[in-house]
Design an enzyme around this catalytic site. Sequence first.
Site, PDB file in Angstrom:
ATOM      1  N   CYS A   1       3.457   3.917  15.988  1.00 47.50           N
ATOM      2  CA  CYS A   1       3.326   3.914  14.533  1.00 47.50           C
ATOM      3  C   CYS A   1       4.426   4.653  13.801  1.00 47.50           C
ATOM      4  O   CYS A   1       4.663   4.423  12.639  1.00 47.50           O
ATOM      5  CB  CYS A   1       1.946   4.366  14.093  1.00 47.50           C
ATOM      6  SG  CYS A   1       0.960   2.896  13.736  1.00 47.50           S
TER       7      CYS A   1
ATOM      8  N   HIS B   1      -1.164  -7.942   3.236  1.00 42.42           N
ATOM      9  CA  HIS B   1      -0.746  -8.406   4.562  1.00 42.42           C
ATOM     10  C   HIS B   1      -1.602  -7.891   5.715  1.00 42.42           C
ATOM     11  O   HIS B   1      -1.354  -8.221   6.870  1.00 42.42           O
ATOM     12  CB  HIS B   1       0.746  -8.113   4.810  1.00 42.42           C
ATOM     13  CG  HIS B   1       1.077  -6.699   5.154  1.00 42.42           C
ATOM     14  ND1 HIS B   1       1.266  -6.264   6.445  1.00 42.42           N
ATOM     15  CD2 HIS B   1       1.294  -5.618   4.374  1.00 42.42           C
ATOM     16  CE1 HIS B   1       1.581  -4.978   6.450  1.00 42.42           C
ATOM     17  NE2 HIS B   1       1.594  -4.562   5.197  1.00 42.42           N
TER      18      HIS B   1
ATOM     19  N   THR C   1       8.747  -7.071 -12.732  1.00 37.81           N
ATOM     20  CA  THR C   1       8.259  -8.454 -12.781  1.00 37.81           C
ATOM     21  C   THR C   1       7.254  -8.694 -11.660  1.00 37.81           C
ATOM     22  O   THR C   1       7.516  -8.349 -10.500  1.00 37.81           O
ATOM     23  CB  THR C   1       9.450  -9.425 -12.622  1.00 37.81           C
ATOM     24  OG1 THR C   1      10.338  -9.186 -13.706  1.00 37.81           O
ATOM     25  CG2 THR C   1       9.000 -10.878 -12.616  1.00 37.81           C
TER      26      THR C   1
ATOM     27  N   ASN D   1      -5.721   3.536  10.970  1.00 38.97           N
ATOM     28  CA  ASN D   1      -4.960   2.386  11.468  1.00 38.97           C
ATOM     29  C   ASN D   1      -4.789   2.388  12.983  1.00 38.97           C
ATOM     30  O   ASN D   1      -4.636   1.335  13.589  1.00 38.97           O
ATOM     31  CB  ASN D   1      -3.591   2.307  10.781  1.00 38.97           C
ATOM     32  CG  ASN D   1      -2.916   3.645  10.671  1.00 38.97           C
ATOM     33  OD1 ASN D   1      -3.457   4.599  10.118  1.00 38.97           O
ATOM     34  ND2 ASN D   1      -1.726   3.740  11.229  1.00 38.97           N
TER      35      ASN D   1
ATOM     36  N   ALA E   1       0.816  -1.215   0.000  1.00 37.50           N
ATOM     37  CA  ALA E   1       0.000   0.000   0.000  1.00 37.50           C
ATOM     38  C   ALA E   1       0.847   1.262   0.000  1.00 37.50           C
ATOM     39  O   ALA E   1       0.421   2.297  -0.498  1.00 37.50           O
ATOM     40  CB  ALA E   1      -0.945   0.000   1.185  1.00 37.50           C
ATOM     41  N   THR E   2       2.046   1.186   0.542  1.00 34.36           N
ATOM     42  CA  THR E   2       2.910   2.374   0.501  1.00 34.36           C
ATOM     43  C   THR E   2       3.132   2.772  -0.958  1.00 34.36           C
ATOM     44  O   THR E   2       2.987   3.939  -1.338  1.00 34.36           O
ATOM     45  CB  THR E   2       4.264   2.085   1.193  1.00 34.36           C
ATOM     46  OG1 THR E   2       4.004   1.728   2.548  1.00 34.36           O
ATOM     47  CG2 THR E   2       5.184   3.286   1.147  1.00 34.36           C
TER      48      THR E   2
HETATM   49  N1  PLP Z   1      -1.766   2.740   4.905  1.00 32.74           N
HETATM   50  C1  PLP Z   1      -2.233   2.322   6.091  1.00 32.74           C
HETATM   51  C2  PLP Z   1      -3.477   2.938   6.650  1.00 32.74           C
HETATM   52  C3  PLP Z   1      -1.568   1.328   6.801  1.00 32.74           C
HETATM   53  O1  PLP Z   1      -2.035   0.931   7.986  1.00 32.74           O
HETATM   54  C4  PLP Z   1      -0.395   0.762   6.240  1.00 32.74           C
HETATM   55  C5  PLP Z   1       0.358  -0.269   6.979  1.00 32.74           C
HETATM   56  O2  PLP Z   1       1.068   0.000   7.908  1.00 32.74           O
HETATM   57  C6  PLP Z   1       0.055   1.231   4.994  1.00 32.74           C
HETATM   58  C7  PLP Z   1      -0.665   2.217   4.358  1.00 32.74           C
HETATM   59  C8  PLP Z   1       1.281   0.676   4.335  1.00 32.74           C
HETATM   60  O3  PLP Z   1       1.030  -0.569   3.759  1.00 32.74           O
HETATM   61  P1  PLP Z   1       2.208  -1.524   3.256  1.00 32.74           P
HETATM   62  O4  PLP Z   1       2.806  -2.102   4.488  1.00 32.74           O
HETATM   63  O5  PLP Z   1       1.532  -2.549   2.404  1.00 32.74           O
HETATM   64  O6  PLP Z   1       3.158  -0.700   2.472  1.00 32.74           O
END
Ligand code: PLP
Length: 407
Positions: A331, A206, A245, A156, A76-77
């Site tokens: 966090c 994850h 890839t 989160n 997600a990052t």
């Molecule tokens: N956005 C939120 C709200 C999250 O809780 C997290 C995870 O810590 C992320 C983004 C980042 O996700 P990833 O670990 O898949 O890069």
Amino acid sequence: MSQDNRLIYLDNNSTTPCDPRVVDAMVPFFTQYPGNAASRSHPFGWKAEEAVDYAREQVANLINVDSKEIIFTSGATEADNLALKGVFEMYSRKGNHIITVETEHKAVLDACDKIEKMGGEVTYLKVKENGLIDLQELEAAITDKTILISVMYANNETGVIQPMKEIGKICEKHGVLFFSDAVQAVGKIPVDPKETGIHLMAFTAHKMYGPKGVGALFVNRKKPRVKVTSQLDGGGHERGMRSGTLNVPGIVGFGKAAEIAKKEMEKDAARLSKLRDRLEQKLTDIEETVINGAVESRMPHVTNISFKHVEGEGLMMTFNQNIAVSSGSACTSASLEPSYVLKAMGLGDDLAHSSLRLSLGRFTKEEDVDWAADAIAKGVHHMRDLSPIWEMYKEGVDLESVEWSEH
Ligand code: PLP
């Protein structure tokens, strides 16, 4: 304190364990089917491509979108970065203004910071005490240069769910794109970006019992057709929007996790909300506790509680051999800064420092919750018994008015 060597995992918002059914689905793609999904000239490649196509359908199906609208990323990052920077670059002729919220994840805030350095303008909305944004403030912040509104689905740290449909309507009314980091919501509660008016949405395997290192960005293809400028250039994978890839075993696992979530999320959420309420009840039975965040608009498996006059990191040391949770400082990696999310909600440093986030998951059992609640309660009482501040408070001293000596 405890001699018990059990290990209880109540940190599912950080990451979830892989579901064994997910691992089973992935294993053959490490060994038996090693192909590159972009290899068009032999059966190894075809097999990998077929598996990726199938997983794309499973992931798209979870959020009711077309599989062509899913771009696989490393998490997600990356998806957050691609959405924000990709829209900023693609729509630069239309405007340079983005609206987001102070309580977003760092992946969004730091990407916005970079965008400001690249000449963008970013408005950071404040939140109310309950963690929700004010919709009037959001609407008032829109200008003719606004190209994107970025609001996370569920926080989160607190689990607070923003009024997504209402935000979607505001975006539609003003012709502004709507992006959401929906990492904490997808796979746990029903999320339907089309119905909600979301045009781009980031999520990750994850946090939903899939593997680490694989995520996705949903990009709406019709009405409106949204485009993002690629941030990783190379072989032109993912229709040119994200080269590299593909992580075939990871994507297969993500697909399986999505399929399981679709089938089981309702049942999981019902069970977990009961367990969360049970845990919360036991912990709020302790005097001087505060639940952080809007309880009426919250994810079913999370609670964030402050124990007044107890320092969270110290409290954790009383039980962290046995229970995994996060404190209101956790966090931002190793820093002991109080949580910026809680501070944005108006908590003072003391209450922010005294908070714990407990996040339950598919594999949490009732006995885990009961054991954890007892251990945490013991820890709180232990810390308070040792604390002169608590003693003063109990004696009725107004701690706000105390003048602390420097020596
Ligand atoms: N956005 C939120 C709200 C999250 O809780 C997290 C995870 O810590 C992320 C983004 C980042 O996700 P990833 O670990 O898949 O890069």
